[in-house]
Scaffold this active site. Structure first.
Site: not given
Length: 370
Positions: A77, A253, A255
């Site tokens: 995303p 992750s 980010h």
């Protein structure tokens, strides 16, 4: 578009994007130590190839969560694709459909769910935890109705990290770009420029709840039929807890280095997370890797370190900026070529054999990849 490798598209994207938009994509939190660390960690992974295996036809097909995929890859995303190309998420979703990999629609998508479902792509939906639970559940219901196959809950953004490039640029959405899945006008603050501050950060501070806990994950699990994926996990204990709360997968992750600066690089955290969940009762539970993937050999390294697959973020947007749908498709095609090449040269006829490769560690040396 003349790129011969995925990373060539970074320069092409930089050439066509305005500085604030490029910095928003390329930058990270504070000193951007973790952005660099994600690459450094992957660059230190040395694979030990096997020999005398029949690699005349390397099989890259797999199942990610509950979705079939031609590659062990899902599109990560990324908010507001229309910042990078007028077609926005429509272009990236169509490219994902062509490549046969899942496409993750963001809460801050600049194109609506119904339009994206019409592309024929396998869709996942990324959910930021909104302060308004009514709006949050409405997003979940709309995702279910659109045929989404997994719900990816981002758990590492109680609020947005301090992204200094964005603050210095006064990063603001142009009038033509909005959060299409939220109420009309809800992204208004993101369009209002403020000196020495990111309007996008101000907007998300209004929307996102910093109070979300494991109890909220359990609450959501009871209210959706979609498999849950928790994105932003780095500690093995959190991965085990995610499985206990009914999640089907975690995404290791940080980010992309955009939240806690000096967070552990994702590839460095991956082996311990994979080991922690290896003995869980649910053998279907998966660990995916996000943050820093730039090549087919990076994917092979992720599999060898214990991942079932990877999420790909910035490189897809490089392709989008450079050439819309065809640019995205080219990036994914190159990635497939690189992965097949890496599998064959490592003596791996399929993805399962890749997970049995031995890995070593080498001292980091500066590479050419961004």
């Amino acid at each position: 578009m003349t790129g011969l490798s995925v990373t060539d598209f970074a320069a092409e994207a930089r050439a066509v994007l305005d500085t604030p938009v490029w910095d928003w994509l390329d930058g990270g939190a504070e000193r951007e130590w973790t952005v660099a660390g994600n690459r450094a960690a992957l660059d230190r992974v040395a694979l030990v190839p096997r020999v005398l295996a029949d690699v005349s036809a390397c099989d890259t097909k797999t199942t990610l969560v509950e979705s079939g995929a031609n590659l062990p890859v899902a599109i990560a995303p990324v908010a507001y694709h229309r910042l990078f190309h007028p077609d926005g998420e429509l272009a990236t979703a169509r490219a994902a459909a062509t490549a046969g990999v899942p496409f993750t629609v963001g809460t801050l998508s600049s194109v609506g769910l119904d339009e994206l479902a019409a592309t024929g792509a396998v869709l996942w939906f990324q959910l930021y935890w909104l302060r308004d639970r009514g709006r949050l559940l409405d997003l979940v219901r709309r995702a279910e109705e659109a045929g989404v196959e997994a719900l990816v809950v981002t758990v590492d953004v109680p609020f947005m990290g301090r992204r200094l490039r964005d603050a210095a640029n006064g990063m603001t959405l142009p009038p033509t770009v909005r959060a299409a899945l939220l109420d009309e006008g809800s992204s208004g603050r993101a369009h209002r420029r403020t000196k020495d501050a990111s309007a996008i950060a101000s907007h998300t501070a209004e929307l996102f709840s910093p109070a979300v806990t494991w109890h909220d994950v359990a609450w959501l699990r009871e209210r959706t039929r979609l498999p849950l994926v928790l994105k932003g996990v780095l500690d093995p204990q959190d991965a085990v807890r995610a499985a206990a709360e009914g999640a089907r997968a975690v995404v290791v992750s940080n980010h992309g280095g955009r939240q806690l600066d000096q967070a552990v690089p994702a590839a460095m955290a991956l082996p311990a997370v994979a080991e922690a969940v290896a003995g869980l009762p649910d053998a279907r539970f998966q660990v995916l890797l996000d943050s820093g993937i730039r090549s087919g050999s990076d994917i092979l390294a992720a599999l060898a370190l214990g991942a079932s697959g990877v999420l790909l973020g910035r490189p897809v947007i490089w392709g989008l900026a450079a050439g819309g749908e065809s640019g995205c498709a080219r990036v994914l095609s190159l990635l497939e070529t690189e992965l097949r090449n890496a599998l064959g040269l490592a003596g791996c006829p399929d993805l399962r054999s890749a997970t049995r490769l031995r890995v070593a560690s080498m001292p980091y040396f500066p590479g050419k990849t961004p």
